[in-house]
Design an enzyme around this catalytic site. Structure first.
Site, PDB file in Angstrom:
ATOM      1  N   SER A   6      -9.307  38.640 -21.533  1.00  0.00           N
ATOM      2  CA  SER A   6      -8.221  38.743 -20.561  1.00  0.00           C
ATOM      3  C   SER A   6      -7.545  37.398 -20.438  1.00  0.00           C
ATOM      4  CB  SER A   6      -8.768  39.166 -19.202  1.00  0.00           C
ATOM      5  OG  SER A   6      -7.813  38.862 -18.209  1.00  0.00           O
ATOM      6  N   HIS A  31      -6.138  41.450 -23.874  1.00  0.00           N
ATOM      7  CA  HIS A  31      -5.994  42.159 -22.590  1.00  0.00           C
ATOM      8  C   HIS A  31      -4.994  41.420 -21.698  1.00  0.00           C
ATOM      9  CE1 HIS A  31      -7.470  44.921 -19.442  1.00  0.00           C
ATOM     10  NE2 HIS A  31      -7.375  43.899 -18.618  1.00  0.00           N
ATOM     11  N   ASP A  33      -3.080  41.452 -18.085  1.00  0.00           N
ATOM     12  CA  ASP A  33      -3.105  41.979 -16.719  1.00  0.00           C
ATOM     13  C   ASP A  33      -1.752  41.799 -16.061  1.00  0.00           C
ATOM     14  OD1 ASP A  33      -5.922  42.793 -16.313  1.00  0.00           O
ATOM     15  OD2 ASP A  33      -6.325  40.691 -16.802  1.00  0.00           O
ATOM     16  N   MET A  35       0.370  42.422 -12.710  1.00  0.00           N
ATOM     17  CA  MET A  35       0.224  42.715 -11.273  1.00  0.00           C
ATOM     18  C   MET A  35       1.563  42.489 -10.583  1.00  0.00           C
ATOM     19  SD  MET A  35      -3.322  40.692 -10.599  1.00  0.00           S
ATOM     20  CE  MET A  35      -4.650  40.678 -11.826  1.00  0.00           C
ATOM     21  N   HIS A  64      -2.905  46.226 -19.069  1.00  0.00           N
ATOM     22  CA  HIS A  64      -3.520  46.804 -17.867  1.00  0.00           C
ATOM     23  C   HIS A  64      -2.531  46.657 -16.718  1.00  0.00           C
ATOM     24  CE1 HIS A  64      -7.045  46.318 -14.726  1.00  0.00           C
ATOM     25  NE2 HIS A  64      -6.270  47.359 -14.468  1.00  0.00           N
ATOM     26  N   MET A  66      -1.365  46.913 -13.007  1.00  0.00           N
ATOM     27  CA  MET A  66      -1.846  46.996 -11.619  1.00  0.00           C
ATOM     28  C   MET A  66      -0.600  46.917 -10.758  1.00  0.00           C
ATOM     29  SD  MET A  66      -5.133  44.540 -12.140  1.00  0.00           S
ATOM     30  CE  MET A  66      -4.512  44.032 -13.735  1.00  0.00           C
ATOM     31  N   MET A 135     -13.179  49.824 -13.619  1.00  0.00           N
ATOM     32  CA  MET A 135     -13.176  48.483 -13.028  1.00  0.00           C
ATOM     33  C   MET A 135     -14.567  48.158 -12.480  1.00  0.00           C
ATOM     34  SD  MET A 135     -10.179  47.319 -13.562  1.00  0.00           S
ATOM     35  CE  MET A 135     -10.474  45.742 -12.756  1.00  0.00           C
ATOM     36  N   ASP A 172     -14.018  46.431 -17.165  1.00  0.00           N
ATOM     37  CA  ASP A 172     -13.230  45.227 -16.880  1.00  0.00           C
ATOM     38  C   ASP A 172     -13.677  44.588 -15.570  1.00  0.00           C
ATOM     39  OD1 ASP A 172     -11.232  43.324 -16.505  1.00  0.00           O
ATOM     40  OD2 ASP A 172      -9.579  44.757 -16.411  1.00  0.00           O
TER      41      ASP A 172
END
Ligand code: DX5
Ligand code: ZN
Length: 212
Positions: A6, A31, A33, A35, A64, A66, A135, A172
């Site tokens: 990540s 990966h 992330d 957000m 991913h 979020m 998660m 994760d």
């Protein structure tokens, strides 16, 4: 075990170099992330930076989300051709429609469950996704303590065997060289690791220790 570092725990001052290095060190996926400051209490990177990551990565992206507005972000990131786009069960009303939309872009759809969301939620969507991301921390931040979700992994595995045997399980949050063996035994196919890999002097050694 497939390993997806990540980049949230990478040094953003030298992000391109970090991405190149983890790819060369044996990462299977990168990966990413994303957000939005609404679904989770943190903000990370948007399309400009993810595009820069995609340009230097020699391994496929594992995005991913979020975010609250999944459709908006899927349209934004689809041109970068990631391998997976994962969306949270908790932030989406139309799971089937969104999975289909991701697939129509030629990208593998994946659904994410927060630590306290039951596996039963997956019963009807499981046959339309290529991966379930479980998660093992509450989403929002790197470097948190691993929550032992082994029962949940087992339940997900059972459901997968019944309804969609080729579906992968990704875990994760808080993954390291201590919990990796039990994760493997329980049936995990892909692990995400941020602080463990980027906090290691030798990325190659860290990734190797997770490839069990
Ligand atoms: C948390 C993110 C994770 C995080 C993992 O919201 O989804 O991908 O970066 O970091 P570690 O491995 O440090 O828990
Ligand atoms: Zn993540």
């Amino acid at each position: 075990m497939l390993v997806a570092p990540s980049i949230l725990s990478a040094d953003f001052g030298i992000l391109a170099k970090e991405v190149v290095e983890v790819c060369a060190a044996g990462a299977d996926l990168v990966h990413v992330d994303v957000m939005d400051g609404h679904f989770v209490p943190n903000m990370t990177i948007g399309p400009v930076v993810v595009k820069a990551v995609a340009q230097v990565a020699t391994k496929p992206l594992d995005i991913h989300l979020m975010v609250e507005d999944n459709t908006f972000f899927v349209d934004l990131f689809a041109p970068l051709k990631p391998r997976f786009i994962s969306f949270h069960y908790e932030s989406e009303r139309h799971h089937h429609r969104l999975a289909q939309k991701i697939r129509d872009y030629g990208i593998k759809p994946s659904i994410v469950l927060n630590p306290a969301t039951p596996v039963a939620c997956l019963e009807d969507i499981i046959k339309y996704v290529d991966m379930v991301l479980l998660m093992s921390v509450n989403p929002g931040f790197g470097g948190q303590k691993f929550i032992p979700i082994y029962d949940k992994i087992r339940q997900t595995k059972e459901l997968i065997q019944k309804r969609n045997p080729s579906c992968l399980i990704e875990v994760d949050g808080g993954v390291n060289d201590h919990n990796i063996h039990r994760l493997k035994e329980t049936g995990v196919d892909v692990v995400v690791a941020g602080s463990y890999i980027f906090g290691h002097k030798e990325y190659k050694m860290a990734i190797k220790s997770l490839k069990v």
